[in-house]
Design an enzyme around this catalytic site. Sequence first.
Site, mmCIF file in Angstrom:
data_model
loop_
_atom_site.group_PDB
_atom_site.id
_atom_site.type_symbol
_atom_site.label_atom_id
_atom_site.label_comp_id
_atom_site.label_asym_id
_atom_site.label_seq_id
_atom_site.Cartn_x
_atom_site.Cartn_y
_atom_site.Cartn_z
ATOM 1 N N HIS A 228 64.024 77.276 -5.447
ATOM 2 C CA HIS A 228 64.103 77.684 -6.853
ATOM 3 C C HIS A 228 63.067 76.947 -7.700
ATOM 4 O O HIS A 228 62.522 77.495 -8.645
ATOM 5 C CB HIS A 228 65.488 77.377 -7.422
ATOM 6 C CG HIS A 228 66.550 78.287 -6.913
ATOM 7 N ND1 HIS A 228 66.569 79.637 -7.191
ATOM 8 C CD2 HIS A 228 67.632 78.066 -6.147
ATOM 9 C CE1 HIS A 228 67.616 80.184 -6.620
ATOM 10 N NE2 HIS A 228 68.281 79.250 -5.979
ATOM 11 N N ARG A 335 65.883 95.819 -0.851
ATOM 12 C CA ARG A 335 66.655 95.429 0.344
ATOM 13 C C ARG A 335 67.995 94.913 -0.164
ATOM 14 O O ARG A 335 68.024 93.950 -0.924
ATOM 15 C CB ARG A 335 65.928 94.342 1.117
ATOM 16 C CG ARG A 335 64.600 94.787 1.737
ATOM 17 C CD ARG A 335 63.952 93.611 2.464
ATOM 18 N NE ARG A 335 62.874 94.019 3.345
ATOM 19 C CZ ARG A 335 61.577 93.844 3.066
ATOM 20 N NH1 ARG A 335 61.204 93.291 1.924
ATOM 21 N NH2 ARG A 335 60.650 94.224 3.926
ATOM 22 N N ARG A 371 67.751 100.693 -0.539
ATOM 23 C CA ARG A 371 68.012 100.895 0.886
ATOM 24 C C ARG A 371 69.414 100.397 1.199
ATOM 25 O O ARG A 371 69.775 99.279 0.829
ATOM 26 C CB ARG A 371 66.989 100.140 1.739
ATOM 27 C CG ARG A 371 67.126 100.476 3.220
ATOM 28 C CD ARG A 371 66.038 99.843 4.040
ATOM 29 N NE ARG A 371 66.210 98.406 4.116
ATOM 30 C CZ ARG A 371 65.331 97.592 4.694
ATOM 31 N NH1 ARG A 371 64.233 98.091 5.225
ATOM 32 N NH2 ARG A 371 65.541 96.308 4.740
ATOM 33 N N GLU A 477 60.610 103.597 10.870
ATOM 34 C CA GLU A 477 60.294 102.251 11.346
ATOM 35 C C GLU A 477 60.573 102.091 12.833
ATOM 36 O O GLU A 477 60.547 100.977 13.354
ATOM 37 C CB GLU A 477 61.042 101.191 10.530
ATOM 38 C CG GLU A 477 62.528 101.375 10.449
ATOM 39 C CD GLU A 477 63.217 100.347 9.551
ATOM 40 O OE1 GLU A 477 62.637 99.298 9.240
ATOM 41 O OE2 GLU A 477 64.376 100.615 9.157
ATOM 42 N N ASN A 500 56.609 97.078 9.453
ATOM 43 C CA ASN A 500 56.975 95.809 10.100
ATOM 44 C C ASN A 500 57.715 96.082 11.403
ATOM 45 O O ASN A 500 57.316 95.621 12.480
ATOM 46 C CB ASN A 500 57.880 94.968 9.188
ATOM 47 C CG ASN A 500 57.275 94.763 7.819
ATOM 48 O OD1 ASN A 500 56.070 94.913 7.657
ATOM 49 N ND2 ASN A 500 58.093 94.426 6.839
ATOM 50 N N ASP A 501 58.809 96.838 11.292
ATOM 51 C CA ASP A 501 59.549 97.145 12.516
ATOM 52 C C ASP A 501 58.795 98.139 13.381
ATOM 53 O O ASP A 501 58.861 98.065 14.612
ATOM 54 C CB ASP A 501 60.940 97.686 12.169
ATOM 55 C CG ASP A 501 61.906 96.545 11.879
ATOM 56 O OD1 ASP A 501 61.934 95.589 12.673
ATOM 57 O OD2 ASP A 501 62.600 96.593 10.856
ATOM 58 N N ARG A 511 59.265 90.307 15.837
ATOM 59 C CA ARG A 511 58.629 89.948 14.561
ATOM 60 C C ARG A 511 58.571 88.449 14.332
ATOM 61 O O ARG A 511 57.677 87.944 13.684
ATOM 62 C CB ARG A 511 59.399 90.587 13.399
ATOM 63 C CG ARG A 511 59.103 92.034 13.230
ATOM 64 C CD ARG A 511 60.111 92.715 12.335
ATOM 65 N NE ARG A 511 60.029 92.271 10.947
ATOM 66 C CZ ARG A 511 60.665 92.881 9.944
ATOM 67 N NH1 ARG A 511 61.385 93.956 10.184
ATOM 68 N NH2 ARG A 511 60.562 92.437 8.727
ATOM 69 N N CYS A 548 56.113 100.890 3.020
ATOM 70 C CA CYS A 548 56.751 99.741 2.359
ATOM 71 C C CYS A 548 56.771 98.516 3.256
ATOM 72 O O CYS A 548 57.361 97.502 2.914
ATOM 73 C CB CYS A 548 58.155 100.091 1.893
ATOM 74 S SG CYS A 548 59.252 100.544 3.223
HETATM 75 C C1 PEP Z 1 59.862 97.359 7.772
HETATM 76 O O1 PEP Z 1 60.469 97.261 8.843
HETATM 77 O O2 PEP Z 1 58.639 97.581 7.688
HETATM 78 C C2 PEP Z 1 60.596 97.200 6.502
HETATM 79 C C3 PEP Z 1 60.000 97.407 5.343
HETATM 80 O O3 PEP Z 1 61.892 96.797 6.559
HETATM 81 P P1 PEP Z 1 62.343 95.274 6.785
HETATM 82 O O4 PEP Z 1 61.117 94.422 6.686
HETATM 83 O O5 PEP Z 1 63.355 94.988 5.747
HETATM 84 O O6 PEP Z 1 62.921 95.317 8.171
HETATM 85 MG MG MG Z 2 62.645 97.258 8.942
#
Ligand code: PEP
Ligand code: MG
Length: 620
Positions: A228, A335, A371, A477, A500-501, A511, A548
């Site tokens: 913080h 999220r 989401r 994803e 990302n996923d 990851r 995203c």
């Molecule tokens: C992703 O997987 O790209 C994503 C945006 O979701 P998260 O990072 O929350 O898994």
């Molecule tokens: Mg994801």
Amino acid sequence: MSRTDPPPGQYQRLTKRAGIPGEQRAERVFRGIAVSPGVAIGPVFGTSEPDPVITRHKIQAADIASEGARLEAAIAQSRKQLTKLRGRLSVLPEESQSEIAPLIEAYLRMLGPSRLVRGVRRRIEETLLSAESAVMVESEAIADAILDQADPGLTAEDLASLRRRADEILEIGRRLVRNLTRAPFRSFAGLPEGAILVSEALRPADAALLDPARLAGVATDEGGAEGHTAVMLRALGVPAVLGAAGLAHAIRPGDTVVLDGSSGAVVLNPGPLTLLSARRAVTAFARERQKYARLRRLPAETQDGEPVELQANLELPIELPLVAQSGAVGIGLLRTEFLFMNRETVPDEASQAESYRAIVEAMNGDPVTIRVLDWGGEKEIEALSAAGIVPEISDTNPALGMRGIRLLLRRIELFETQLAAILRAAVAGPVRVLLPMVTNVAEVRAAREVYERVGRRLRRRGERLPEKLPPMGIMIETPGAALSADALALEADFFAIGTNDLTAYTLAVDRGESDVAALYDPIHPAVLRLVQFATEAALRMRMPVSVCGEMAADPRLTPLLLGLGLRSFSMNAAAVPRVKQAVRAVGIDDCARFARRVMDQSDPEKIAELVSGFGRPRMP
Ligand code: PEP
Ligand code: MG
């Protein structure tokens, strides 16, 4: 450049050693964590707080009542201090207010009928600990229990949120102990204008007492980028480096410090050359700030006038001020995991609705894509296990197990509650619902049935809802979803590509696994082909599609993504100005040509070369 002496009676120290007048001290460089950008030059102002001394650990059974009364008095005093601090907030910049206000509320809640207070009372009564010992032991036990959830599979953000929560508990414990032992608190009354504050540690509540107009910078021995305090300092716009070990002990009165809040370097007693380049950096940074401030008001459009939507990803409501500052137009990915973390029960419909509504209202008419809960994989959520809604993650491979939409369709009450809360918030502004971890068409159909049923039920209950249910879209994803995008486009209202996923599942690279981190490559041709396939499926259906995942936040990839036909990106708020600058620097035709060249490649290294060479003249 001299330090103003602290007012008498106040505990402040620069260092116990006095400087020798006229003594030229050698330049020393300390390295810390860069938490708030900007370069500052100024006289050092040291301040620290002595640790409270606890002299009595055990009590007699006959003292339980009086010890309980001491605890109650310390709680009342702590509440009074925090309420006073809350009253002071109106003088801070708006962004800092919204950073510290929820924190003070959290502290005040912890001083109410909380797990902490219950545990402290129990320790006094059952184990005959003195009030201060009971507070220390209990707050450390709760903080340890929170940190025990930090397994290596968690994302950096989840880990940071656990650390923050543990820090909050420890912090309120320290305040209670300080009040119980009558140890003095720090004061900044003597802080001279333009000084750089150096301390072993700085609490968020201390940061709230700082006047950013008088202070050039902050450097501490302890602390990290996600706490913080760091967020507060960023919101105050004060250049800061935390975690520069050894600095607080090395400073002496009259020292000068150069601090670089972008690189994490702190130079004590800079020589003439360091000072010269620091002065240049101060000017360059001021120019850069002005440029980004101007950029915020400029449209996100390419040189040939193609509009591009830049939105923000939101993990925690405290980031809202950063979203407002960034120039993002809406939230492309909210999220919602934060609502379910670090708690013992699952939030009910009303409290979820209130949280979503606050965010939708704060966005002032800009759209918010919410989401639904993405539990599972690396995102284990204590409340769900505690409430018996899901077992502890026991799959041999949780990334491939019961997670995301699969879990929600299995635990319908959880899904229905969240959808109902989102629908109730949707009257406050434009909202979209996003489903995580979709792999097949049946999941989308089933989710839509639940969604429509919840809508009908709410209307029967007399709840005010938008006339038409907000759009329901899906994350792309998983490779399965990307390759079924043409079929999924018939079921979903929009796509949000989660690179990302998608990268992790396509390349079979965890990851968070450092051993294979080098293989995690979002511009691997396999990932790009999936992005392209899904994008084209959406565009053929004239259906909104965005990216995203983290890829959207990398301005080096903006031309490629634009060239693939994408026009909507959602990213961490801090990245928005950089990406906007990248958008404004290119023409769509160049991007399309560039994307064709990239997509012709099957060699990841060649693609990386092309990406880093974009815009540079090509060799004949
Ligand atoms: C992703 O997987 O790209 C994503 C945006 O979701 P998260 O990072 O929350 O898994
Ligand atoms: Mg994801």
